[in-house]
Design a protein around this motif. Structure first.
Motif, PDB file in Angstrom:
ATOM      1  N   GLU A  94       0.804  -1.217   0.000  1.00  0.00           N
ATOM      2  CA  GLU A  94       0.000   0.000   0.000  1.00  0.00           C
ATOM      3  C   GLU A  94       0.839   1.270   0.000  1.00  0.00           C
ATOM      4  OE1 GLU A  94      -3.744   1.971  -0.013  1.00  0.00           O
ATOM      5  OE2 GLU A  94      -3.173  -0.120  -0.359  1.00  0.00           O
ATOM      6  N   ASP A  95       2.055   1.190   0.562  1.00  0.00           N
ATOM      7  CA  ASP A  95       2.849   2.411   0.720  1.00  0.00           C
ATOM      8  C   ASP A  95       3.781   2.663  -0.454  1.00  0.00           C
ATOM      9  OD1 ASP A  95       4.493   0.297   1.153  1.00  0.00           O
ATOM     10  OD2 ASP A  95       5.414   1.058   2.994  1.00  0.00           O
ATOM     11  N   SER A  96       3.562   2.005  -1.579  1.00  0.00           N
ATOM     12  CA  SER A  96       4.414   2.202  -2.746  1.00  0.00           C
ATOM     13  C   SER A  96       3.559   2.313  -3.989  1.00  0.00           C
ATOM     14  CB  SER A  96       5.401   1.040  -2.885  1.00  0.00           C
ATOM     15  OG  SER A  96       6.292   1.273  -3.949  1.00  0.00           O
ATOM     16  N   GLY A  97       3.978   3.150  -4.919  1.00  0.00           N
ATOM     17  CA  GLY A  97       3.186   3.433  -6.106  1.00  0.00           C
ATOM     18  C   GLY A  97       2.774   4.884  -6.078  1.00  0.00           C
ATOM     19  N   GLY A  98       1.522   5.157  -6.391  1.00  0.00           N
ATOM     20  CA  GLY A  98       1.052   6.531  -6.325  1.00  0.00           C
ATOM     21  C   GLY A  98      -0.051   6.820  -7.308  1.00  0.00           C
ATOM     22  N   GLU A  99      -0.143   8.077  -7.720  1.00  0.00           N
ATOM     23  CA  GLU A  99      -1.174   8.509  -8.649  1.00  0.00           C
ATOM     24  C   GLU A  99      -0.563   8.746 -10.024  1.00  0.00           C
ATOM     25  OE1 GLU A  99      -4.427  11.118  -6.608  1.00  0.00           O
ATOM     26  OE2 GLU A  99      -2.469  11.776  -5.839  1.00  0.00           O
ATOM     27  N   ALA A 100      -1.395   8.637 -11.054  1.00  0.00           N
ATOM     28  CA  ALA A 100      -0.896   8.803 -12.418  1.00  0.00           C
ATOM     29  C   ALA A 100      -2.048   9.123 -13.353  1.00  0.00           C
ATOM     30  CB  ALA A 100      -0.168   7.542 -12.887  1.00  0.00           C
ATOM     31  N   ALA A 101      -1.676   9.484 -14.557  1.00  0.00           N
ATOM     32  CA  ALA A 101      -2.641   9.661 -15.637  1.00  0.00           C
ATOM     33  C   ALA A 101      -2.245   8.756 -16.780  1.00  0.00           C
ATOM     34  CB  ALA A 101      -2.664  11.115 -16.106  1.00  0.00           C
ATOM     35  N   VAL A 102      -3.243   8.202 -17.482  1.00  0.00           N
ATOM     36  CA  VAL A 102      -3.014   7.399 -18.677  1.00  0.00           C
ATOM     37  C   VAL A 102      -4.078   7.759 -19.704  1.00  0.00           C
ATOM     38  CG1 VAL A 102      -1.928   5.447 -17.488  1.00  0.00           C
ATOM     39  CG2 VAL A 102      -4.411   5.479 -17.781  1.00  0.00           C
ATOM     40  N   ARG A 103      -3.815   7.425 -20.952  1.00  0.00           N
ATOM     41  CA  ARG A 103      -4.823   7.580 -21.975  1.00  0.00           C
ATOM     42  C   ARG A 103      -5.929   6.542 -21.746  1.00  0.00           C
ATOM     43  NH1 ARG A 103      -3.585  12.559 -23.759  1.00  0.00           N
ATOM     44  NH2 ARG A 103      -1.508  12.676 -24.718  1.00  0.00           N
ATOM     45  N   PHE A 157      -5.994   2.161 -20.171  1.00  0.00           N
ATOM     46  CA  PHE A 157      -6.391   1.905 -18.786  1.00  0.00           C
ATOM     47  C   PHE A 157      -7.147   0.596 -18.670  1.00  0.00           C
ATOM     48  CE2 PHE A 157      -9.573   2.159 -15.379  1.00  0.00           C
ATOM     49  CZ  PHE A 157      -8.717   2.250 -14.295  1.00  0.00           C
ATOM     50  N   TYR A 158      -6.617  -0.321 -17.830  1.00  0.00           N
ATOM     51  CA  TYR A 158      -7.272  -1.600 -17.548  1.00  0.00           C
ATOM     52  C   TYR A 158      -7.214  -1.818 -16.036  1.00  0.00           C
ATOM     53  CZ  TYR A 158      -6.776  -2.260 -22.541  1.00  0.00           C
ATOM     54  OH  TYR A 158      -6.838  -2.091 -23.908  1.00  0.00           O
ATOM     55  N   SER A 159      -8.334  -1.613 -15.362  1.00  0.00           N
ATOM     56  CA  SER A 159      -8.344  -1.721 -13.908  1.00  0.00           C
ATOM     57  C   SER A 159      -8.027  -3.143 -13.470  1.00  0.00           C
ATOM     58  CB  SER A 159      -9.707  -1.290 -13.358  1.00  0.00           C
ATOM     59  OG  SER A 159     -10.730  -2.160 -13.778  1.00  0.00           O
ATOM     60  N   PHE A 199     -10.895   5.249 -10.710  1.00  0.00           N
ATOM     61  CA  PHE A 199     -10.395   6.103 -11.780  1.00  0.00           C
ATOM     62  C   PHE A 199     -11.402   7.214 -12.045  1.00  0.00           C
ATOM     63  CE2 PHE A 199     -13.205   3.230 -13.967  1.00  0.00           C
ATOM     64  CZ  PHE A 199     -13.768   3.972 -14.977  1.00  0.00           C
ATOM     65  N   GLU A 200     -10.940   8.215 -12.796  1.00  0.00           N
ATOM     66  CA  GLU A 200     -11.801   9.339 -13.154  1.00  0.00           C
ATOM     67  C   GLU A 200     -11.383   9.865 -14.518  1.00  0.00           C
ATOM     68  OE1 GLU A 200     -12.922  13.870 -11.574  1.00  0.00           O
ATOM     69  OE2 GLU A 200     -11.579  12.570 -10.424  1.00  0.00           O
ATOM     70  N   LEU A 201     -12.356  10.019 -15.414  1.00  0.00           N
ATOM     71  CA  LEU A 201     -12.073  10.679 -16.677  1.00  0.00           C
ATOM     72  C   LEU A 201     -11.857  12.156 -16.407  1.00  0.00           C
ATOM     73  CD1 LEU A 201     -14.615   9.018 -19.128  1.00  0.00           C
ATOM     74  CD2 LEU A 201     -12.133   8.840 -19.205  1.00  0.00           C
ATOM     75  N   PHE A 202     -10.744  12.689 -16.925  1.00  0.00           N
ATOM     76  CA  PHE A 202     -10.340  14.032 -16.572  1.00  0.00           C
ATOM     77  C   PHE A 202     -10.306  14.927 -17.800  1.00  0.00           C
ATOM     78  CE2 PHE A 202      -9.044  16.142 -12.797  1.00  0.00           C
ATOM     79  CZ  PHE A 202      -8.186  17.169 -13.144  1.00  0.00           C
ATOM     80  N   THR A 236      -5.821   7.911 -12.231  1.00  0.00           N
ATOM     81  CA  THR A 236      -5.912   6.623 -11.557  1.00  0.00           C
ATOM     82  C   THR A 236      -4.834   6.499 -10.493  1.00  0.00           C
ATOM     83  OG1 THR A 236      -6.004   4.220 -11.935  1.00  0.00           O
ATOM     84  CG2 THR A 236      -4.402   5.474 -13.226  1.00  0.00           C
ATOM     85  N   GLU A 237      -4.846   5.400  -9.765  1.00  0.00           N
ATOM     86  CA  GLU A 237      -3.823   5.073  -8.781  1.00  0.00           C
ATOM     87  C   GLU A 237      -3.227   3.717  -9.122  1.00  0.00           C
ATOM     88  OE1 GLU A 237      -5.391   5.261  -4.853  1.00  0.00           O
ATOM     89  OE2 GLU A 237      -6.082   7.339  -5.032  1.00  0.00           O
TER      90      GLU A 237
END
Length: 261
Positions: free
Chosen positions: A153-162, A166-168, A231-234, A243-244
């Motif tokens: 849980e304490d590694s990774g973060g937030e990002a944006a992708v096309r 995106f595949y959850s 996720f959220e369309l931005f 996404t995260e």
């Protein structure tokens, strides 16, 4: 902090053997026409073909598929819906009428496109491919149940992708360091102040993409991560997904490492 085993909705497989997805066409005298150990010719929608990728047939032969009547190269073919490994991306595969595919069976694409590719197919976004059926002996997983693995849980973060990338719930590996470049529309979106653009690849698919990670996110080259479900369309609408992602404990992944790489 280590989180307990989580189920990846986009990774419905479990170990059943050892093989690699990368394949090369071979001849062994098998005259079966069911996509068995010998590679078979087919036509695929371009967005559903990744060299060496494993897929499952998820439909019976489709009746009255519109493309078959509209494109001459697809005449005398039968259409099936397929689902790709890890991403669950759906597409269509068109096989000659004398080739029989079974709903629920697993197959693998050859690692190269067949040639020649007709202009008609190219214009309509189709490609000629080869594939064969995977047997229980060489399948590195089963489609029978979801794959369980542990995340950190304490590694990774937030990002944006096309959106197309995106595949959850899908596993991916970061394959490069920061590129020192961010597309103008990403930089101007207002989602984050600073980004690290890195190359990534969904495991076992040859599906490569750019991950626009928040500068503070952990993006270690060679590390396996999972795309989270939230996720959220931005803005701009439809052109960016916020996404995260989190690091995956690779020791908890039961799919054979040779296949994933």
């Amino acid at each position: 902090m280590r989180v307990g085993a989580v189920t990846a909705g986009a990774l419905p497989f479990a170990v059943a053997g050892q093989t690699a997805a990368q394949e090369t066409s071979s001849e062994n005298g098998n005259d079966e026409t069911d996509g068995g150990s010998e590679f078979q010719n087919a036509i695929a929608s371009r967005d559903s073909f990744y060299s060496g990728a494993v897929f499952r047939v998820v439909s019976p032969p489709l009746e009255n598929a519109p493309s078959i009547g509209a494109i001459d190269a697809l005449r005398n073919h039968v259409a099936y819906s397929i689902e790709l490994f890890n991403t669950n991306e759906e597409g269509q595969l068109y096989v000659p009428q004398d080739v029989r595919l079974e709903e629920g069976e697993q197959y693998v694409y050859d690692d190269r496109l067949s040639s020649p590719t007709e202009d008609e197919l190219t214009v309509n976004d189709f490609v000629r491919v080869q594939f064969r059926r995977l047997t229980d002996a060489d399948l590195p997983f089963e489609f029978a149940r979801p794959e369980d693995f542990d995340i950190l849980e304490d590694s990774g973060g937030e990002a944006a992708v096309r959106p197309d990338n995106f595949y959850s719930g899908a596993l991916f590996e970061i394959t490069s360091g920061a590129q020192g470049w961010v597309p103008d529309d990403i930089a101007q979106s207002g989602l984050f102040t600073d980004y690290n653009t890195v190359h990534a690849e969904y495991l076992g698919t040859n599906n490569r993409f750019l991950l626009f990670a928040q500068e503070a996110a952990t993006t270690d080259t060679g590390q396996t991560y999972v795309m989270r479900d939230e996720f959220e369309l931005f803005d701009p609408a439809g052109n960016l997904v916020a996404t995260e992602f989190n690091t995956v404990d690779e020791d908890s992944i039961t799919i054979d490492d040779e296949f994933l790489r």
